[in-house]
Write a protein that holds these residues in place. Structure first.
Motif, PDB file in Angstrom:
ATOM      1  N   ILE A 107      26.547  31.888  48.543  1.00 44.74           N
ATOM      2  CA  ILE A 107      26.217  32.914  47.537  1.00 44.74           C
ATOM      3  C   ILE A 107      26.103  34.277  48.205  1.00 44.74           C
ATOM      4  O   ILE A 107      26.623  35.281  47.695  1.00 44.74           O
ATOM      5  N   ALA A 108      25.438  34.335  49.376  1.00 45.55           N
ATOM      6  CA  ALA A 108      25.290  35.607  50.092  1.00 45.55           C
ATOM      7  C   ALA A 108      26.658  36.137  50.518  1.00 45.55           C
ATOM      8  O   ALA A 108      26.938  37.339  50.387  1.00 45.55           O
ATOM      9  N   GLN A 109      27.534  35.240  51.002  1.00 41.22           N
ATOM     10  CA  GLN A 109      28.882  35.666  51.394  1.00 41.22           C
ATOM     11  C   GLN A 109      29.655  36.176  50.183  1.00 41.22           C
ATOM     12  O   GLN A 109      30.352  37.190  50.260  1.00 41.22           O
ATOM     13  N   ALA A 110      29.509  35.469  49.046  1.00 38.88           N
ATOM     14  CA  ALA A 110      30.196  35.910  47.823  1.00 38.88           C
ATOM     15  C   ALA A 110      29.672  37.279  47.387  1.00 38.88           C
ATOM     16  O   ALA A 110      30.454  38.133  46.940  1.00 38.88           O
ATOM     17  N   GLU A 111      28.356  37.498  47.525  1.00 40.09           N
ATOM     18  CA  GLU A 111      27.786  38.804  47.181  1.00 40.09           C
ATOM     19  C   GLU A 111      28.351  39.897  48.092  1.00 40.09           C
ATOM     20  O   GLU A 111      28.726  40.980  47.622  1.00 40.09           O
ATOM     21  N   ARG A 112      28.415  39.601  49.412  1.00 37.28           N
ATOM     22  CA  ARG A 112      28.967  40.577  50.354  1.00 37.28           C
ATOM     23  C   ARG A 112      30.431  40.874  50.041  1.00 37.28           C
ATOM     24  O   ARG A 112      30.861  42.032  50.065  1.00 37.28           O
ATOM     25  N   ASP A 113      31.174  39.800  49.740  1.00 37.31           N
ATOM     26  CA  ASP A 113      32.586  39.989  49.402  1.00 37.31           C
ATOM     27  C   ASP A 113      32.733  40.837  48.139  1.00 37.31           C
ATOM     28  O   ASP A 113      33.588  41.730  48.062  1.00 37.31           O
ATOM     29  N   ALA A 114      31.878  40.543  47.135  1.00 40.33           N
ATOM     30  CA  ALA A 114      31.949  41.301  45.883  1.00 40.33           C
ATOM     31  C   ALA A 114      31.593  42.771  46.124  1.00 40.33           C
ATOM     32  O   ALA A 114      32.249  43.678  45.594  1.00 40.33           O
ATOM     33  N   VAL A 115      30.540  43.001  46.930  1.00 43.37           N
ATOM     34  CA  VAL A 115      30.144  44.380  47.225  1.00 43.37           C
ATOM     35  C   VAL A 115      31.279  45.094  47.967  1.00 43.37           C
ATOM     36  O   VAL A 115      31.601  46.252  47.677  1.00 43.37           O
ATOM     37  N   SER A 116      31.897  44.390  48.923  1.00 40.30           N
ATOM     38  CA  SER A 116      33.009  44.996  49.671  1.00 40.30           C
ATOM     39  C   SER A 116      34.172  45.331  48.752  1.00 40.30           C
ATOM     40  O   SER A 116      34.785  46.408  48.870  1.00 40.30           O
ATOM     41  N   GLU A 117      34.465  44.401  47.841  1.00 38.66           N
ATOM     42  CA  GLU A 117      35.559  44.658  46.890  1.00 38.66           C
ATOM     43  C   GLU A 117      35.238  45.851  45.995  1.00 38.66           C
ATOM     44  O   GLU A 117      36.101  46.701  45.737  1.00 38.66           O
ATOM     45  N   VAL A 118      33.981  45.910  45.529  1.00 39.98           N
ATOM     46  CA  VAL A 118      33.591  47.023  44.660  1.00 39.98           C
ATOM     47  C   VAL A 118      33.681  48.336  45.443  1.00 39.98           C
ATOM     48  O   VAL A 118      34.181  49.354  44.931  1.00 39.98           O
TER      49      VAL A 118
END
Length: 159
Positions: A107-118
């Motif tokens: 979940i933390a990795q997905a959050e980081r990935d989402a933040v990076s994408e945003v």
């Protein structure tokens, strides 16, 4: 001589014949033999009874030992089942903890990935917007000057 006299004589002769043939001794021996047989049978019955009592005591002791062994086996099985249950519970808790930690990491990795994408999308949008604004406001000469100054800044940072 009357009949009573002859009956008495006959009785005396009969008793004399019995005494001569040793019938009372034979009867006595027969009774003694029978008494001996009865005595022997009683002795044998007493010995059999003692043997039976010893066997009974031995079987009762063995039964008690078997009952105690069965109780010990049941107690050992209960202890072992409690231990297995505790181990299984501990392993399950550890498994759940590992899976939870792994899920939290994902979940933390997905959050980081989402933040990076945003952020990347925001940078792309900002660059595109800045490019349109600059294209609308800056002419060719000013654009060339900006380009040259940017190249000079990049070169100075590289050296």
């Amino acid at each position: 001589m009357d009949a009573t006299f002859w009956a008495l004589i006959s009785l005396i002769i009969f008793l004399a014949i019995l005494a001569y043939l040793k019938v009372p001794g034979m009867i006595g021996r027969s009774l003694d033999d029978r008494a001996d047989r009865i005595r022997n049978e009683l002795e044998e019955a007493r010995k059999l009874r003692e043997d039976a009592q010893q066997l009974l005591a031995e079987y009762q002791r063995k039964r008690q030992e078997a009952e105690q062994e069965a109780k010990d086996l049941v107690a050992a099985a209960k202890r072992e089942s409690k231990q297995i249950l505790a181990e299984a519970k501990q392993k399950t808790e550890e498994y759940v903890a590992r899976r939870t930690e792994l899920a939290e990491q994902k979940i933390a990795q997905a959050e980081r990935d989402a933040v990076s994408e945003v952020r990347a999308l925001a940078v792309d949008v900002a660059v595109a917007a800045a490019g349109r604004i600059l294209a609308d406001k800056v002419d060719d000469k000013t654009g060339g000057d900006l380009f040259k100054s940017s190249v000079a800044q990049v070169k100075s940072k590289l050296n």
